[in-house]
Write a protein that holds these residues in place. Structure first.
Motif, PDB file in Angstrom:
ATOM      1  N   ALA A 100       1.062  -1.291  -0.024  1.00 49.65           N
ATOM      2  CA  ALA A 100      -0.030   0.115  -0.039  1.00 49.65           C
ATOM      3  C   ALA A 100       0.950   1.477   0.157  1.00 49.65           C
ATOM      4  N   GLU A 101       1.977   1.120   0.978  1.00 53.13           N
ATOM      5  CA  GLU A 101       2.865   2.372   0.607  1.00 53.13           C
ATOM      6  C   GLU A 101       3.594   2.555  -0.770  1.00 53.13           C
ATOM      7  N   ILE A 102       3.765   1.451  -1.444  1.00 52.23           N
ATOM      8  CA  ILE A 102       4.489   1.441  -2.644  1.00 52.23           C
ATOM      9  C   ILE A 102       3.311   2.123  -3.539  1.00 52.23           C
ATOM     10  N   ALA A 103       2.203   1.737  -3.311  1.00 52.10           N
ATOM     11  CA  ALA A 103       1.117   2.463  -4.143  1.00 52.10           C
ATOM     12  C   ALA A 103       1.019   3.788  -4.152  1.00 52.10           C
ATOM     13  N   THR A 104       1.010   4.267  -2.780  1.00 50.47           N
ATOM     14  CA  THR A 104       0.869   5.704  -2.413  1.00 50.47           C
ATOM     15  C   THR A 104       2.208   6.468  -3.231  1.00 50.47           C
ATOM     16  N   ALA A 105       3.287   5.731  -3.138  1.00 50.50           N
ATOM     17  CA  ALA A 105       4.655   6.414  -3.653  1.00 50.50           C
ATOM     18  C   ALA A 105       4.189   6.572  -5.321  1.00 50.50           C
ATOM     19  N   LYS A 106       3.974   5.611  -5.697  1.00 54.69           N
ATOM     20  CA  LYS A 106       3.525   5.283  -7.234  1.00 54.69           C
ATOM     21  C   LYS A 106       2.847   6.521  -7.908  1.00 54.69           C
ATOM     22  N   ALA A 107       1.715   6.841  -7.046  1.00 56.72           N
ATOM     23  CA  ALA A 107       0.389   7.649  -7.369  1.00 56.72           C
ATOM     24  C   ALA A 107       1.264   9.007  -7.017  1.00 56.72           C
ATOM     25  N   GLU A 108       2.237   9.296  -6.777  1.00 53.58           N
ATOM     26  CA  GLU A 108       2.955  10.547  -7.128  1.00 53.58           C
ATOM     27  C   GLU A 108       2.919  11.043  -8.573  1.00 53.58           C
ATOM     28  N   ILE A 109       3.091  10.045  -9.332  1.00 48.63           N
ATOM     29  CA  ILE A 109       3.210  10.471 -10.810  1.00 48.63           C
ATOM     30  C   ILE A 109       1.784  11.210 -11.081  1.00 48.63           C
ATOM     31  N   PHE A 110       0.809  11.215 -10.508  1.00 42.86           N
ATOM     32  CA  PHE A 110      -0.455  12.148 -10.917  1.00 42.86           C
ATOM     33  C   PHE A 110       0.007  13.619 -10.448  1.00 42.86           C
ATOM     34  N   ASP A 111       1.020  13.876  -9.772  1.00 46.73           N
ATOM     35  CA  ASP A 111       1.336  15.315  -9.115  1.00 46.73           C
ATOM     36  C   ASP A 111       1.636  16.176 -10.518  1.00 46.73           C
ATOM     37  N   ASP A 126      -7.179  18.342 -16.720  1.00 47.18           N
ATOM     38  CA  ASP A 126      -7.416  17.633 -18.149  1.00 47.18           C
ATOM     39  C   ASP A 126      -6.353  16.481 -18.794  1.00 47.18           C
ATOM     40  N   GLY A 127      -5.414  15.943 -18.008  1.00 49.07           N
ATOM     41  CA  GLY A 127      -4.721  14.935 -18.217  1.00 49.07           C
ATOM     42  C   GLY A 127      -5.110  13.683 -17.963  1.00 49.07           C
ATOM     43  N   SER A 128      -4.779  12.545 -18.681  1.00 47.22           N
ATOM     44  CA  SER A 128      -5.218  11.056 -18.449  1.00 47.22           C
ATOM     45  C   SER A 128      -4.391  10.470 -17.718  1.00 47.22           C
ATOM     46  N   VAL A 129      -5.152   9.661 -16.882  1.00 47.09           N
ATOM     47  CA  VAL A 129      -4.470   8.381 -16.077  1.00 47.09           C
ATOM     48  C   VAL A 129      -4.770   7.190 -16.436  1.00 47.09           C
ATOM     49  N   HIS A 175      -4.473  -2.798  -6.156  1.00 45.92           N
ATOM     50  CA  HIS A 175      -4.233  -1.566  -5.817  1.00 45.92           C
ATOM     51  C   HIS A 175      -5.144  -0.329  -6.826  1.00 45.92           C
ATOM     52  N   TYR A 176      -5.730  -0.973  -7.720  1.00 46.16           N
ATOM     53  CA  TYR A 176      -6.477  -0.017  -8.645  1.00 46.16           C
ATOM     54  C   TYR A 176      -7.412   0.865  -8.051  1.00 46.16           C
ATOM     55  N   PHE A 177      -8.273   0.432  -6.976  1.00 48.05           N
ATOM     56  CA  PHE A 177      -9.202   1.443  -6.608  1.00 48.05           C
ATOM     57  C   PHE A 177      -8.537   2.713  -5.507  1.00 48.05           C
ATOM     58  N   ALA A 178      -7.583   2.478  -4.905  1.00 51.92           N
ATOM     59  CA  ALA A 178      -6.740   3.277  -4.270  1.00 51.92           C
ATOM     60  C   ALA A 178      -6.252   4.306  -5.202  1.00 51.92           C
ATOM     61  N   LEU A 179      -5.688   3.735  -6.235  1.00 54.73           N
ATOM     62  CA  LEU A 179      -4.746   4.915  -7.162  1.00 54.73           C
ATOM     63  C   LEU A 179      -6.040   5.543  -7.844  1.00 54.73           C
ATOM     64  N   ALA A 180      -7.033   4.958  -8.178  1.00 55.09           N
ATOM     65  CA  ALA A 180      -8.030   5.987  -8.835  1.00 55.09           C
ATOM     66  C   ALA A 180      -8.539   7.054  -7.802  1.00 55.09           C
ATOM     67  N   ARG A 181      -8.661   6.523  -6.649  1.00 55.84           N
ATOM     68  CA  ARG A 181      -9.444   7.431  -5.592  1.00 55.84           C
ATOM     69  C   ARG A 181      -8.239   8.683  -5.278  1.00 55.84           C
ATOM     70  N   ARG A 182      -6.919   8.395  -5.285  1.00 55.97           N
ATOM     71  CA  ARG A 182      -6.062   9.234  -5.284  1.00 55.97           C
ATOM     72  C   ARG A 182      -6.113  10.380  -6.412  1.00 55.97           C
ATOM     73  N   ALA A 183      -6.229   9.704  -7.733  1.00 57.54           N
ATOM     74  CA  ALA A 183      -6.308  10.563  -8.759  1.00 57.54           C
ATOM     75  C   ALA A 183      -7.504  11.613  -8.794  1.00 57.54           C
ATOM     76  N   LYS A 184      -8.688  10.940  -8.180  1.00 55.78           N
ATOM     77  CA  LYS A 184      -9.925  11.975  -8.283  1.00 55.78           C
ATOM     78  C   LYS A 184      -9.766  12.928  -6.969  1.00 55.78           C
ATOM     79  N   GLU A 185      -8.985  12.646  -5.957  1.00 52.28           N
ATOM     80  CA  GLU A 185      -8.728  13.629  -5.102  1.00 52.28           C
ATOM     81  C   GLU A 185      -7.924  14.833  -5.487  1.00 52.28           C
ATOM     82  N   LEU A 186      -7.153  14.525  -6.596  1.00 55.85           N
ATOM     83  CA  LEU A 186      -6.282  15.617  -7.205  1.00 55.85           C
ATOM     84  C   LEU A 186      -6.934  16.265  -8.291  1.00 55.85           C
ATOM     85  N   GLY A 187      -8.276  15.847  -8.353  1.00 52.29           N
ATOM     86  CA  GLY A 187      -9.010  16.621  -9.588  1.00 52.29           C
ATOM     87  C   GLY A 187      -8.928  16.045 -10.770  1.00 52.29           C
TER      88      GLY A 187
END
Length: 476
Positions: free
Chosen positions: A200-211, A216-219, A227-239
């Motif tokens: 889960a910590e690895i997924a959190t670190a990988k999600a930094e790519i959304f930064d 209007d960018g694509s994920v 970890h799909y749902f956690a990653l998708a949720r993080r992307a949505k949190e970032l708008g």
């Protein structure tokens, strides 16, 4: 044919805040004086155990057009010098300037496994449609990413950059530099677990790519990954709302229906954003099939032609060290054998993928399936168990012989039955002679291990007898 100019002296000085008296131009960038090519800018980086300034003049002697340094000590060609305050910081500024002047649409790729192969495949299919740039080799860290941006041609339409990490917080500053249009995470599994509490910590670190993405960018995410749902949720949190996925799941935008994996590749039946496509990718293995969907997803997100890209995947073959297959002369006798070079890196997931490819291979009459396995590094407290547990897939997939290389692979050596166990060796060098003596005509041999255990030496030794049928790599 002369190379295109990347930087003039004036532009490089403006970008870096440095000073130069020369009127040079450069067509490439190097940080290793041994690999300098004519026309390069050699950047003298410093580290705890090295100082590139010692080799600045050697780089000029080797054909570099200029050097970026902090001081000019030992340099006689003083009209070819760009003096900066600190070379690493100046390299970052040069990369940022390279990105700022480019209109290219960039795909940023990260993931626990599959980054480099996916990057190479995507670069190839995009290059058949427009000028495409990509980070060379595994230039995916704090110096590799700015080099990739600093060498981005101003007329490129697309670029594909790989971004890696070993620790939390490493991806974010790099992807903010890249400013991609598309962010792809190939998958998240237990790689580099030495530096993380759990996946889960690895997924959190990988999600930094959304930064680095604008809203209007694509994920693009792996729908089959835990970890799909956690990653998708993080992307949505970032708008970020343009989130698409690939995999076997019925809701996947880039969906796999069926794959027929054969010795020289995989035939795939898929649906790519509503369009049914059948294609062939010149790489065997389930992992390549899934990553080909990710490639087509990126093509789709960029607005390029997915149908043409699917056809061009037939010309994609695995890069050296990442599943490249060759027909090689038997070292100690007549005939040939098949060598699968997967020696660049290893973790439990990629190890399983490599073993599956070996299991699905078809040795010639009298041939055997032989696995030469080196240590998997950076696995933390579970390393011993993860190595010992490789016995189960090796046995279930009926691998005939297994060589164990490295201190951690001693754990696998203890669990292997005598009939399968070909021996344990502390180093790759020690394993070379017994392996060369053992290989017969018709064998299929997999070499797999982490970079630091140097099983690539075994690949080189096995190829020294002559490669009969080398893989053909498209221009990348």
């Amino acid at each position: 044919m002369s190379k295109a100019v990347l930087w003039t002296a004036k532009d490089a000085a403006t970008a870096t805040g440095g000073k130069t008296t020369g009127e040079w131009t450069v067509s490439g960038i190097s940080i290793d004086s041994r690999k300098v090519t004519e026309g390069d800018l050699f950047i003298a980086l410093k580290g705890p155990n090295f100082d590139g300034h010692k080799f600045a003049q050697a780089a000029l002697d080797a054909g570099a057009n200029a050097v970026m340094v902090e001081d000019t000590t030992g340099i006689t060609d003083t009209d070819k010098v760009l003096v900066v305050d600190e070379t690493m910081a100046a390299l970052v500024r040069l990369g940022e300037a390279g990105r700022a002047r480019s209109k290219a649409k960039i795909v940023a790729i990260t993931g626990s496994v599959g980054k480099t192969g996916t990057k190479e495949a995507l670069k190839y299919v995009l290059s058949q449609q427009a000028k495409t740039h990509a980070s060379p080799a595994s230039f995916n860290n704090h110096w590799g990413v700015p080099i990739s941006l600093a060498t981005l041609p101003t007329d490129a339409k697309y670029a594909v950059l790989e971004i890696g990490m070993n620790h939390p917080g490493e991806i974010s500053p790099l992807v903010k530099m890249v400013k991609p249009s598309v962010a792809l995470i190939t998958t998240v599994v237990g790689a580099h677990t030495e530096f993380f509490k759990d996946e889960a910590e690895i997924a959190t670190a990988k999600a930094e790519i959304f930064d680095g993405l604008d809203t209007d960018g694509s994920v693009i995410l792996n729908r089959d990954n835990l970890h799909y749902f956690a990653l998708a949720r993080r992307a949505k949190e970032l708008g970020l709302s343009n989130i698409k996925c690939f995999g076997t799941d019925a809701v996947a935008n880039y969906r796999l229906f069926e794959a027929n994996i054969v010795a020289n590749g995989s035939a795939v039946r898929s649906r790519i954003n509503g369009q049914d496509l059948e294609y062939f990718i010149g790489c065997p293995g389930e992992h390549w099939v899934l990553n080909s969907l990710a490639v087509l997803g990126c093509v789709d997100a960029l607005g390029a032609d997915t149908e043409q890209a699917s056809r061009d995947l037939a010309d994609v073959t695995p890069p050296a060290g990442r599943g490249e297959t060759s027909t090689v002369n038997v070292p100690s006798g007549e005939g040939t054998f098949t060598l699968i070079d997967d020696a660049y890196n290893a973790n439990p997931t990629s190890m399983m993928a490599g073993i599956k490819v070996l299991a699905q291979s078809k040795p010639a009459e009298g041939g055997r399936k032989i696995a030469i396995l080196g240590d998997m590094r950076e696995l933390g407290d579970d390393a011993v168990k993860m190595h010992a547990d490789l016995y189960h897939p090796l046995s279930a997939m009926e691998i005939d012989r297994v060589y164990c290389v490295g201190p951690l692979m001693a754990e696998l050596d203890k669990t292997l039955p005598e009939a399968m166990n070909a021996g344990h060796f502390e180093t790759a060098d020690a394993a070379i002679a017994p392996i060369k003596a053992d290989i017969h005509a018709g064998d299929v041999v997999l070499v797999k291990g982490s970079l630091g255990i140097y099983v690539s030496k075994i690949v080189s030794a096995l190829k020294s007898g002559g490669v009969v049928d080398a893989p053909t790599h498209p221009e990348r």
